[in-house]
Design a protein around this motif. Structure first.
Motif, short mmCIF file in Angstrom:
data_model
loop_
_atom_site.label_atom_id
_atom_site.label_comp_id
_atom_site.label_asym_id
_atom_site.label_seq_id
_atom_site.Cartn_x
_atom_site.Cartn_y
_atom_site.Cartn_z
N ALA A 1 0.83 -1.21 0.00
CA ALA A 1 0.00 0.00 0.00
C ALA A 1 0.86 1.26 0.00
O ALA A 1 0.51 2.27 -0.63
N ALA A 2 2.01 1.19 0.70
CA ALA A 2 2.90 2.35 0.75
C ALA A 2 3.49 2.66 -0.62
O ALA A 2 3.50 3.81 -1.07
N TRP A 3 4.04 1.64 -1.31
CA TRP A 3 4.63 1.87 -2.63
C TRP A 3 3.57 2.37 -3.61
O TRP A 3 3.83 3.28 -4.42
N LYS A 4 2.39 1.80 -3.51
CA LYS A 4 1.31 2.22 -4.41
C LYS A 4 0.91 3.67 -4.14
O LYS A 4 0.71 4.47 -5.07
N ALA A 5 0.78 4.02 -2.85
CA ALA A 5 0.41 5.39 -2.48
C ALA A 5 1.49 6.38 -2.91
O ALA A 5 1.20 7.47 -3.41
N LEU A 6 2.75 5.98 -2.73
CA LEU A 6 3.86 6.85 -3.12
C LEU A 6 3.83 7.10 -4.63
O LEU A 6 4.08 8.24 -5.09
N ALA A 7 3.52 6.06 -5.39
CA ALA A 7 3.44 6.21 -6.84
C ALA A 7 2.31 7.17 -7.23
O ALA A 7 2.49 8.04 -8.10
N GLU A 8 1.15 7.04 -6.58
CA GLU A 8 0.01 7.90 -6.91
C GLU A 8 0.30 9.35 -6.54
O GLU A 8 0.00 10.28 -7.31
N MET A 9 0.87 9.58 -5.35
CA MET A 9 1.19 10.94 -4.94
C MET A 9 2.30 11.51 -5.82
O MET A 9 2.27 12.68 -6.21
N GLY A 10 3.31 10.67 -6.13
CA GLY A 10 4.41 11.12 -6.96
C GLY A 10 3.94 11.54 -8.35
O GLY A 10 4.46 12.51 -8.93
N ALA A 11 2.96 10.82 -8.90
CA ALA A 11 2.44 11.17 -10.22
C ALA A 11 1.79 12.56 -10.19
O ALA A 11 1.96 13.36 -11.12
N VAL A 12 1.06 12.86 -9.13
CA VAL A 12 0.43 14.18 -9.01
C VAL A 12 1.49 15.26 -8.86
O VAL A 12 1.37 16.36 -9.43
N LEU A 13 2.54 14.97 -8.09
CA LEU A 13 3.58 15.96 -7.82
C LEU A 13 4.62 16.04 -8.94
O LEU A 13 5.53 16.88 -8.88
N GLY A 14 4.52 15.17 -9.94
CA GLY A 14 5.48 15.19 -11.04
C GLY A 14 6.82 14.59 -10.69
O GLY A 14 7.84 14.94 -11.31
N ASP A 15 6.87 13.69 -9.73
CA ASP A 15 8.12 13.03 -9.37
C ASP A 15 8.38 11.90 -10.36
O ASP A 15 7.54 11.00 -10.55
N GLY A 16 9.56 11.94 -11.01
CA GLY A 16 9.88 10.97 -12.05
C GLY A 16 10.03 9.54 -11.56
O GLY A 16 10.13 8.63 -12.38
N ARG A 17 10.03 9.32 -10.23
CA ARG A 17 10.19 7.96 -9.70
C ARG A 17 8.85 7.24 -9.51
O ARG A 17 8.82 6.11 -9.00
N ALA A 18 7.75 7.87 -9.90
CA ALA A 18 6.43 7.29 -9.65
C ALA A 18 6.28 5.92 -10.28
O ALA A 18 5.75 4.98 -9.66
N ASP A 19 6.75 5.74 -11.52
CA ASP A 19 6.63 4.44 -12.18
C ASP A 19 7.45 3.38 -11.45
O ASP A 19 7.03 2.22 -11.34
N GLU A 20 8.61 3.78 -10.98
CA GLU A 20 9.45 2.83 -10.24
C GLU A 20 8.72 2.34 -8.99
O GLU A 20 8.75 1.14 -8.68
N TRP A 21 8.06 3.25 -8.29
CA TRP A 21 7.35 2.87 -7.06
C TRP A 21 6.15 1.98 -7.39
O TRP A 21 5.87 1.03 -6.67
N ALA A 22 5.47 2.28 -8.48
CA ALA A 22 4.35 1.43 -8.89
C ALA A 22 4.84 0.02 -9.21
O ALA A 22 4.20 -0.99 -8.86
N ASN A 23 6.00 -0.09 -9.88
CA ASN A 23 6.57 -1.40 -10.19
C ASN A 23 6.97 -2.15 -8.92
O ASN A 23 6.82 -3.37 -8.84
N ARG A 24 7.50 -1.41 -7.93
CA ARG A 24 7.86 -2.04 -6.66
C ARG A 24 6.62 -2.66 -6.00
O ARG A 24 6.68 -3.75 -5.44
N ALA A 25 5.51 -1.93 -6.07
CA ALA A 25 4.28 -2.45 -5.47
C ALA A 25 3.87 -3.76 -6.14
O ALA A 25 3.53 -4.74 -5.45
N GLU A 26 3.91 -3.81 -7.45
CA GLU A 26 3.47 -5.01 -8.15
C GLU A 26 4.46 -6.16 -7.96
O GLU A 26 4.06 -7.33 -7.89
N THR A 27 5.74 -5.84 -7.89
CA THR A 27 6.74 -6.89 -7.61
C THR A 27 6.51 -7.50 -6.24
O THR A 27 6.58 -8.72 -6.06
N LEU A 28 6.21 -6.64 -5.27
CA LEU A 28 5.95 -7.13 -3.92
C LEU A 28 4.67 -7.95 -3.89
O LEU A 28 4.60 -8.98 -3.22
N ARG A 29 3.65 -7.52 -4.61
CA ARG A 29 2.41 -8.28 -4.67
C ARG A 29 2.68 -9.71 -5.13
O ARG A 29 2.23 -10.69 -4.52
#
Length: 715
Positions: A458-486
């Protein structure tokens, strides 16, 4: 007027032990009082505490050398006042005559305000003759640290100074080994006939039909002048009347079901009692008496439970925890850079390092939960001004997950305490025997708990969603971390033959195959596939878990199962609520309504105030749930459970960025046909909702609406 709000506890006054099992609690800020049903403080676990130090260890009232006969007592429903009504036993002869029992009415009424205990003793003579009334207070101050009160033995402690007696006041003082001088002062509005270091004796002449008031204050530090007590009592009452009208967030009411409404109001009042307004915002202290302090995990979960009603609580929790984020590695504190605190204490033993809990980080899940709550808060409020301010803390927390949380590089968040003084188990089930293999063996570390992986997902997924809104280029990386962990959790924790998840992996990567409620938390995070979520839900609704009063923490028949244990078969309301919310996330509504009804039944037997936990014995017809003997009461996340379960059963979600309230296939528990939500704030809008059972279905209708907010109802 205040008596209309009272919750009375009435019992036959057969002996002095009556009513002592449940202590009466009052709290304001960092100051709290626990006393028995007479209002007496008699050492043991009770006392007046401030910042984890007991400043009044004895405070007992007798009339004519005997404890009065209690009629009724209780704390008002808004948790502001304690009142005890009692009457006299036969009074000793005075001038050749003695007053019979039952002619004197005594009312002890008290509250806490601004680090002081205020009490009024009102005496009314209902007899046919004048009374000479001997009244005595016995008192003491031991300045014990809360860990001493809980049983920790100290080889040394500071110096208790002789009390100073000054007219109507007694001042106690203690210089601790930390060099801090702590004082408390007891003052009376009337001069005692005799006043000593431990006793105030009064002799009042009370004509028939007349009343008399005695005002008592126990202040931290110095007392004010004794003749000010009457004025202060009435002045502060006016301010308390204003406080009791304050309400944060939306209001939830259960139609004509008075019992359910009592539960909602009591739970809301308990949250209000435990919330302390800190410089960083409101923070729910975990519970009284032992946990009246900020806890990371408890604060986050309580704020999450209340998020849909009062998002300001989550903002206060996130801001406070960000300010105390670890910046260094310290084995004694179990800290590492980016980690979020587990607990903080202000007592002498914590300051001196006799216990590690002055600022302690030994919670493996709190850092993940911190990020996940921030994501939930952002969606609920669209308050990206706060998220931007927290962003460095959120990135540091993610750094801890990546660089420190995974000690062996297998992709899973794990723990092993860094020092022997720390907690051996560091998830929410933190008792020493709570994590084990199917045969009862304790696992070797480091241990990777099932639910913690869900929080990390949930943390990696939330970080990806917030990062996308804030324009942080690491958002996709965090989304991938969430799915890898899943994928990793589904592969390594799932037990196909059990249709369930293992509670943990040990240091060798072996599954701890005990069947526990941990899987319910995994559902809450949304990690499992729909098919596996369905199988977990189905098993959790069997008699293995369901006691009839809620879900057990451990399935019946497992090794170490004990319905009287702390974590191995007891029922924790917040645990049931998280599991129910997880089931609802996958579309389940009617079973969630059933669980809500069971928890409501438990609350009804506990006078609408759910304790921290209770025993997991099976529900028997005509018998109440069995209390756990030392459970905290009230407890923040127990009080918040009803609101998370209500959100779950209604299928209610809020997206502030879209100005949208979604209601998906709502249900209501048996016996509740209507429910209203008023003053629900969404972005710049406010909406009132009304739910009603019609022709076997629950429908939702908007009532008052202002600003830009829309309702989407499905199902």
């Amino acid at each position: 007027m205040d008596d209309a709000y009272s919750t009375q506890v009435t019992a036959a006054d057969t002996n002095d032990q009556d009513g002592l099992e449940t202590l009466m609690a009052l709290k304001d800020g960092d100051t709290f009082l626990v006393a028995d049903h007479w209002g007496d403080v008699k050492a043991g676990a009770d006392g007046l505490f401030d910042k984890d130090t007991r400043l009044l260890s004895r405070f007992a009232l007798t009339v004519g050398r005997a404890r009065p006969s209690r009629l009724s007592s209780g704390v008002t429903k808004d948790n502001v006042f304690f009142t005890c009504h009692s009457t006299n036993r036969p009074l000793p002869p005075m001038g050749g005559r003695s007053a019979p029992a039952g002619v004197l009415h005594l009312e002890r009424r008290r509250f806490i305000w601004d680090r002081r205990l205020f009490e009024r003793v009102r005496m009314v003579n209902h007899g046919v003759e004048d009374i000479l009334l001997p009244l005595t207070f016995e008192f003491d101050a031991d300045f014990a640290d809360i860990f001493q009160v809980r049983g920790t033995v100290r080889p040394q402690q500071g110096e208790i100074h002789p009390p100073v007696i000054d007219g109507r006041r007694v001042t106690f003082s203690y210089t601790g080994l930390d060099g801090v001088k702590r004082t408390s002062c007891l003052a009376f509005s009337e001069p005692p006939a005799r006043l000593s270091a431990t006793r105030a004796e009064f002799m009042f002449s009370l004509p028939r039909g007349r009343s008399l008031d005695l005002f008592v204050e126990c202040g931290l530090d110095a007392c004010d002048q004794p003749d000010e007590e009457r004025w202060r009592w009435h002045s502060i009452l006016a301010r308390l009347a204003m406080r009791r009208r304050l309400r944060r967030g939306a209001i939830v009411e259960g139609g004509r079901n008075q019992g359910f409404n009592d539960w909602l109001r009591q739970s809301r009042a308990d949250i209000a009692l435990l919330v302390t307004d800190l410089p960083t915002g409101p923070y729910p202290y975990a519970g009284t008496p032992w946990f009246s302090t900020p806890f990371g995990r408890d604060g986050i979960i309580t704020a999450w439970q209340m998020l849909w009603i009062d998002p300001g609580l989550a903002k206060g929790v996130l801001t406070y925890l960000a300010a105390r984020q670890a910046t260094e590695t310290n084995a004694f504190m179990d800290s590492a850079p980016g980690k979020i605190m587990h607990e903080t204490r202000g007592g002498e033993m914590s300051v001196l390092g006799e216990v590690p809990f002055g600022l302690y980080y030994g919670g493996v899940d709190t850092t993940c939960l911190f990020i996940a709550l921030a994501g939930a808060y952002a969606k609920r409020t669209n308050d990206y001004e706060t998220i931007r301010a927290l962003w460095p803390n959120l990135i540091a927390a993610a750094g801890w997950m990546k660089d420190y949380g995974d000690s062996n590089g297998d992709g899973l968040i794990d723990y092993a305490r860094a020092a022997d003084t720390g907690l051996s188990n560091q998830g929410w089930k933190d008792s020493e025997d709570s994590i084990f293999h199917a045969d009862g063996r304790f696992p070797k570390g480091p241990i990777a708990l099932l639910e913690v992986q869900g929080y990390a997902f949930a943390a990696w997924k939330a970080l990806a969603e917030m990062g996308a809104v804030l324009g942080d280029g690491r958002a996709d990386e965090w989304a991938n971390r969430a799915e890898t962990l899943r994928a990793l959790v589904e592969e390594r924790y799932w037990m196909e033959d059990e249709g369930f998840y293992a509670i943990a992996l040990d240091g060798d990567g072996e599954q701890c195959q005990a069947i526990g409620s941990n899987a319910g938390h995994l559902l809450f995070t949304g990690l499992p596939s729909h098919e596996r979520a369905r199988r977990v839900t189905r098993r959790m609704l069997t008699a293995e878990f369901r006691s009839g009063w809620g879900l057990r923490t451990l399935a019946k028949g497992q090794a170490r199962f004990n319905p009287m244990s702390y974590h191995n078969g007891s029922v924790w309301p917040h645990d049931t609520a998280l599991a129910a919310a997880g089931m609802a996330r996958y579309g389940e509504r009617h079973a969630v309504a059933m669980l809500l009804g069971e928890i409501y039944g438990s609350a009804a037997h506990f006078q609408m105030r759910l304790p921290e936990l209770f025993c997991g014995f099976v529900r028997e017809t005509g018998e109440p749930p069995i209390a756990y003997p030392v459970a905290c009461l009230p407890q923040a996340w127990a009080a918040g459970s009803v609101f998370l379960m209500m959100q779950a059963v209604l299928g209610l979600n809020i997206d502030a960025a879209e100005g949208l309230v979604e209601v998906n296939n709502p249900a209501l528990p048996a016996g509740l046909d209507r429910l209203s939500i008023t003053r629900l704030k969404v972005g710049d809008g406010v909406i009132d909702l009304h739910f009603q059972r019609l022709n076997g279905h629950v429908v939702v209708m908007p009532r008052e609406r202002s600003g830009t907010v829309n309702l989407r109802a499905t199902g």
